[in-house]
Design a protein around this motif. Structure first.
Motif, PDB file in Angstrom:
ATOM      1  N   ARG A   4       0.844  -1.191   0.000  1.00 55.25           N
ATOM      2  CA  ARG A   4       0.000   0.000   0.000  1.00 55.25           C
ATOM      3  C   ARG A   4       0.883   1.245   0.000  1.00 55.25           C
ATOM      4  NH1 ARG A   4      -3.958  -0.161   4.741  1.00 55.25           N
ATOM      5  NH2 ARG A   4      -2.095   0.357   5.942  1.00 55.25           N
ATOM      6  N   ILE A   5       0.468   2.217  -0.772  1.00 52.45           N
ATOM      7  CA  ILE A   5       1.184   3.486  -0.884  1.00 52.45           C
ATOM      8  C   ILE A   5       0.265   4.596  -0.410  1.00 52.45           C
ATOM      9  CG2 ILE A   5       2.307   5.074  -2.483  1.00 52.45           C
ATOM     10  CD1 ILE A   5       2.499   2.463  -4.327  1.00 52.45           C
ATOM     11  N   VAL A   6       0.763   5.451   0.449  1.00 54.77           N
ATOM     12  CA  VAL A   6      -0.007   6.591   0.943  1.00 54.77           C
ATOM     13  C   VAL A   6       0.734   7.864   0.547  1.00 54.77           C
ATOM     14  CG1 VAL A   6      -1.027   7.729   2.938  1.00 54.77           C
ATOM     15  CG2 VAL A   6      -0.859   5.227   2.882  1.00 54.77           C
ATOM     16  N   ILE A   8      -4.488   6.917  -1.517  1.00 56.00           N
ATOM     17  CA  ILE A   8      -4.167   5.540  -1.145  1.00 56.00           C
ATOM     18  C   ILE A   8      -4.166   4.668  -2.398  1.00 56.00           C
ATOM     19  CG2 ILE A   8      -4.879   3.529   0.186  1.00 56.00           C
ATOM     20  CD1 ILE A   8      -6.036   5.404   2.253  1.00 56.00           C
ATOM     21  N   CYS A   9      -3.052   4.012  -2.648  1.00 55.04           N
ATOM     22  CA  CYS A   9      -2.903   3.174  -3.840  1.00 55.04           C
ATOM     23  C   CYS A   9      -2.256   1.845  -3.464  1.00 55.04           C
ATOM     24  CB  CYS A   9      -2.035   3.874  -4.891  1.00 55.04           C
ATOM     25  SG  CYS A   9      -2.709   5.431  -5.504  1.00 55.04           S
ATOM     26  N   TYR A  10      -2.206   0.956  -4.466  1.00 54.53           N
ATOM     27  CA  TYR A  10      -1.599  -0.360  -4.297  1.00 54.53           C
ATOM     28  C   TYR A  10      -0.759  -0.680  -5.523  1.00 54.53           C
ATOM     29  CZ  TYR A  10      -5.240  -0.607  -0.755  1.00 54.53           C
ATOM     30  OH  TYR A  10      -6.047  -0.318   0.318  1.00 54.53           O
ATOM     31  N   GLU A  28       0.890  26.629  -4.240  1.00 53.64           N
ATOM     32  CA  GLU A  28       1.912  25.656  -3.888  1.00 53.64           C
ATOM     33  C   GLU A  28       1.707  24.441  -4.781  1.00 53.64           C
ATOM     34  OE1 GLU A  28       3.305  26.032   0.725  1.00 53.64           O
ATOM     35  OE2 GLU A  28       1.464  24.919   0.332  1.00 53.64           O
ATOM     36  N   ILE A  29       2.783  23.977  -5.407  1.00 52.84           N
ATOM     37  CA  ILE A  29       2.713  22.758  -6.209  1.00 52.84           C
ATOM     38  C   ILE A  29       3.786  21.790  -5.705  1.00 52.84           C
ATOM     39  CG2 ILE A  29       1.773  23.926  -8.229  1.00 52.84           C
ATOM     40  CD1 ILE A  29       4.561  23.820  -9.500  1.00 52.84           C
ATOM     41  N   ALA A  30       3.562  20.516  -5.940  1.00 56.01           N
ATOM     42  CA  ALA A  30       4.487  19.479  -5.478  1.00 56.01           C
ATOM     43  C   ALA A  30       4.609  18.415  -6.563  1.00 56.01           C
ATOM     44  CB  ALA A  30       3.979  18.864  -4.174  1.00 56.01           C
ATOM     45  N   PRO A  31       5.675  17.608  -6.504  1.00 51.28           N
ATOM     46  CA  PRO A  31       5.803  16.520  -7.482  1.00 51.28           C
ATOM     47  C   PRO A  31       4.565  15.632  -7.479  1.00 51.28           C
ATOM     48  CG  PRO A  31       7.845  16.773  -6.258  1.00 51.28           C
ATOM     49  CD  PRO A  31       6.838  17.668  -5.595  1.00 51.28           C
ATOM     50  N   ALA A  32       4.163  15.178  -8.654  1.00 49.50           N
ATOM     51  CA  ALA A  32       2.922  14.401  -8.785  1.00 49.50           C
ATOM     52  C   ALA A  32       2.920  13.180  -7.869  1.00 49.50           C
ATOM     53  CB  ALA A  32       2.732  13.975 -10.237  1.00 49.50           C
ATOM     54  N   ARG A  33       4.055  12.487  -7.744  1.00 42.95           N
ATOM     55  CA  ARG A  33       4.105  11.271  -6.933  1.00 42.95           C
ATOM     56  C   ARG A  33       3.865  11.548  -5.454  1.00 42.95           C
ATOM     57  NH1 ARG A  33       8.960  11.046  -4.257  1.00 42.95           N
ATOM     58  NH2 ARG A  33      10.557  12.534  -4.966  1.00 42.95           N
ATOM     59  N   CYS A  34       4.039  12.804  -5.023  1.00 42.81           N
ATOM     60  CA  CYS A  34       3.849  13.157  -3.612  1.00 42.81           C
ATOM     61  C   CYS A  34       2.403  13.556  -3.306  1.00 42.81           C
ATOM     62  CB  CYS A  34       4.774  14.308  -3.231  1.00 42.81           C
ATOM     63  SG  CYS A  34       6.531  13.900  -3.360  1.00 42.81           S
ATOM     64  N   VAL A  35       1.609  13.750  -4.346  1.00 39.01           N
ATOM     65  CA  VAL A  35       0.223  14.191  -4.168  1.00 39.01           C
ATOM     66  C   VAL A  35      -0.753  13.147  -4.683  1.00 39.01           C
ATOM     67  CG1 VAL A  35      -1.448  15.993  -4.735  1.00 39.01           C
ATOM     68  CG2 VAL A  35       0.954  16.593  -4.373  1.00 39.01           C
ATOM     69  N   ASP A  36      -0.411  12.529  -5.793  1.00 36.50           N
ATOM     70  CA  ASP A  36      -1.324  11.622  -6.479  1.00 36.50           C
ATOM     71  C   ASP A  36      -0.615  10.298  -6.724  1.00 36.50           C
ATOM     72  OD1 ASP A  36      -3.143  10.320  -8.033  1.00 36.50           O
ATOM     73  OD2 ASP A  36      -3.176  11.799  -9.657  1.00 36.50           O
ATOM     74  N   CYS A  37      -0.821   9.327  -5.843  1.00 30.68           N
ATOM     75  CA  CYS A  37      -0.140   8.038  -5.975  1.00 30.68           C
ATOM     76  C   CYS A  37      -0.622   7.244  -7.188  1.00 30.68           C
ATOM     77  CB  CYS A  37      -0.295   7.212  -4.711  1.00 30.68           C
ATOM     78  SG  CYS A  37      -2.011   6.782  -4.299  1.00 30.68           S
ATOM     79  N   SER A  38      -1.777   7.622  -7.743  1.00 28.96           N
ATOM     80  CA  SER A  38      -2.312   6.883  -8.890  1.00 28.96           C
ATOM     81  C   SER A  38      -1.535   7.154 -10.174  1.00 28.96           C
ATOM     82  CB  SER A  38      -3.787   7.234  -9.105  1.00 28.96           C
ATOM     83  OG  SER A  38      -3.945   8.579  -9.527  1.00 28.96           O
ATOM     84  N   VAL A  39      -0.572   8.080 -10.123  1.00 29.23           N
ATOM     85  CA  VAL A  39       0.258   8.346 -11.301  1.00 29.23           C
ATOM     86  C   VAL A  39       0.964   7.070 -11.743  1.00 29.23           C
ATOM     87  CG1 VAL A  39       2.261   9.608 -12.150  1.00 29.23           C
ATOM     88  CG2 VAL A  39       0.591  10.777 -10.714  1.00 29.23           C
ATOM     89  N   PHE A  40       1.438   6.266 -10.786  1.00 32.79           N
ATOM     90  CA  PHE A  40       2.194   5.060 -11.113  1.00 32.79           C
ATOM     91  C   PHE A  40       1.537   3.782 -10.613  1.00 32.79           C
ATOM     92  CE2 PHE A  40       5.312   8.515 -10.382  1.00 32.79           C
ATOM     93  CZ  PHE A  40       5.764   8.660 -11.678  1.00 32.79           C
ATOM     94  N   THR A  45      -2.294   1.679  -8.849  1.00 30.06           N
ATOM     95  CA  THR A  45      -3.745   1.577  -8.930  1.00 30.06           C
ATOM     96  C   THR A  45      -4.375   1.928  -7.592  1.00 30.06           C
ATOM     97  OG1 THR A  45      -5.604   0.088  -9.349  1.00 30.06           O
ATOM     98  CG2 THR A  45      -3.639  -0.885  -8.388  1.00 30.06           C
ATOM     99  N   THR A  46      -5.538   2.523  -7.645  1.00 30.23           N
ATOM    100  CA  THR A  46      -6.275   2.832  -6.417  1.00 30.23           C
ATOM    101  C   THR A  46      -7.239   1.704  -6.048  1.00 30.23           C
ATOM    102  OG1 THR A  46      -7.960   4.016  -7.689  1.00 30.23           O
ATOM    103  CG2 THR A  46      -6.121   5.314  -6.835  1.00 30.23           C
ATOM    104  N   VAL A  47      -7.280   0.666  -6.849  1.00 34.92           N
ATOM    105  CA  VAL A  47      -8.187  -0.452  -6.598  1.00 34.92           C
ATOM    106  C   VAL A  47      -7.564  -1.396  -5.569  1.00 34.92           C
ATOM    107  CG1 VAL A  47      -9.418  -2.413  -7.596  1.00 34.92           C
ATOM    108  CG2 VAL A  47      -9.125  -0.298  -8.920  1.00 34.92           C
ATOM    109  N   GLU A  48      -8.247  -1.595  -4.454  1.00 32.43           N
ATOM    110  CA  GLU A  48      -7.747  -2.497  -3.433  1.00 32.43           C
ATOM    111  C   GLU A  48      -7.860  -3.944  -3.897  1.00 32.43           C
ATOM    112  OE1 GLU A  48      -8.642  -1.896   0.939  1.00 32.43           O
ATOM    113  OE2 GLU A  48      -9.721  -3.774   0.583  1.00 32.43           O
ATOM    114  N   PRO A  49      -6.783  -4.726  -3.812  1.00 35.00           N
ATOM    115  CA  PRO A  49      -6.862  -6.143  -4.242  1.00 35.00           C
ATOM    116  C   PRO A  49      -7.886  -6.921  -3.427  1.00 35.00           C
ATOM    117  CG  PRO A  49      -4.572  -5.437  -3.937  1.00 35.00           C
ATOM    118  CD  PRO A  49      -5.432  -4.345  -3.384  1.00 35.00           C
TER     119      PRO A  49
END
Length: 394
Positions: free
Chosen positions: A175-177, A207-209, A371-383, A385-389
């Protein structure tokens, strides 16, 4: 006897090792000038009733590339006369037309006929006795380089009175937060002129996986031991500061019971995976396989047809379970402040590398400071999935 076959990334795959070292009928010494256009067969069936798969490719030493082998006829036969046909699902990947699994007491052989008319067969292989994984243990430990982390240890018991040969693979899900939370995003309203506007976020992005399969093959055996038992064999080590265990982590370990011949094959691969640059070796050595041409054409074929029994076990843990008094890894996340009128803002947002984070208060009713931040620090779905297994447990 324990061993780890080194990392198999895109530049050093089993196929590339085989390409340099292996002849199906007898060991041969590699000679770069005369060893090209070789068929590589990666074939393994298990006792699981499922769609079995065979991979075919062609390799070329001169430029260290491989291409998928299409248009082949692939089948597996057993000693009772049953035959299982395979169809090409995508270039180089052949899947059985019916689900089946290897059965104890039966012998199996692989047959391949390429689009060029060349035919190849394996020796008859039988299913080794199954050995169940008794348990997976998750322990905090320090590796041989002094790095603190967590080890996944496998324990198993095989049939008594026999020597066991085992190979392990794993599939890990974590899990990635996202470190930052935002409730709005900048979306493109117009490209000419460049124009962005704030819009509420209507999707999960914190929250992603992610799931990854092992890129290392671990093997062990019970030769020389009083019983056919695997005790605390390390399948995986993860450093404490690896982000994949920063929240919650799960690993599915598969244990394959092998024949001695298959085990020796993987042991030999281990030796060659340690060579820094295989393509500079004048005599890299030999690997014996169990696939050969049906005639005396002298065609080179590389690979091993394996029949194996498999068991699996899954375990979950959270960072605080293993490191109760430690702080989990958090990626460095640069925060930029930028005037909403700055023309570079449009390019930063549309590059998909940056995301809106917040609006800073100002004394002006007209000027907005974002204020802007790197995409990976705000939106984990960039890399990810948000679908829980389906198997996930919190």
């Amino acid at each position: 006897m324990e061993a780890l076959v080194g990392y198999m990334d895109n530049s050093l795959t089993i196929a590339s090792i085989l390409l340099l070292t292996y002849s199906c009928t007898e060991p041969f010494e590699f000679e770069a000038e005369g060893f090209e256009n070789v068929l590589i067969i990666d074939a393994s069936i298990t006792d699981e009733v499922k769609t079995q798969e065979v991979f075919l490719s062609r390799s070329f030493v001169s430029n260290e590339t491989a291409v998928q082998e299409s248009g082949a006829i692939v089948s597996i036969r057993d000693d009772s006369g049953a035959e299982y046909q395979f169809q090409e699902a995508e270039p180089g990947l052949y899947r059985s037309t019916v689900d089946f699994g290897a059965v104890e007491g039966r012998d199996y052989s692989l047959q391949v006929r390429t689009n060029d008319g060349d035919a190849y067969s394996s020796t008859m292989e039988t299913l080794p006795p199954k050995a169940e994984i008794n348990r997976l243990e998750v322990v905090r430990t320090t590796n041989e380089r002094g790095i603190d982390g967590v080890a996944i240890l496998a324990n198993a018991m095989g049939p008594g009175g026999e020597v066991g040969y085992y190979r392990y693979e794993y599939e890990e899900t974590y899990r990635i937060v996202s470190p930052f939370i935002t409730f709005a995003e900048l979306v493109v309203v117009s490209e000419e002129p460049p124009l962005l506007e704030l819009s509420p976020i209507d999707r999960e992005q914190r929250i992603c996986y992610n799931t990854e399969v092992s890129n290392v093959i671990a093997i062990t055996d019970t030769e020389g031991f009083s019983e056919n038992r695997v005790s605390d064999f390390q399948v995986r080590f993860i450093p404490q500061d690896d982000e994949i265990i920063a929240s919650r982590y799960s690993i599915l370990v598969r244990q394959y019971t092998q024949s001695r011949e298959a085990h020796v094959f993987y042991e030999t691969l281990q030796e060659f995976s340690g060579i820094e640059n295989l393509f500079t070796q004048t005599q890299p050595g030999f690997i014996n396989g169990n696939i050969s041409p049906d005639n005396d054409s002298g065609e080179r074929v590389l690979g091993f047809f394996e029949v194996t029994s498999v068991t699996s076990e899954r375990v979950f843990f959270s960072f605080e379970d293993i490191f109760p008094n430690e702080v989990p890894f958090s990626p460095f996340c640069e925060i930029r402040t930028i005037d909403s009128r700055d023309p570079s803002l449009f390019n930063l947002i549309t590059s998909n590398r940056w995301r809106f984070l917040s609006i800073l208060p100002t004394d002006s009713d007209v000027i907005l400071i974002y204020e802007i931040a790197p995409a990976r620090c705000v939106d984990c779905s960039v890399f990810n999935t948000t679908v829980e297994p389906d198997f996930w447990e919190d």
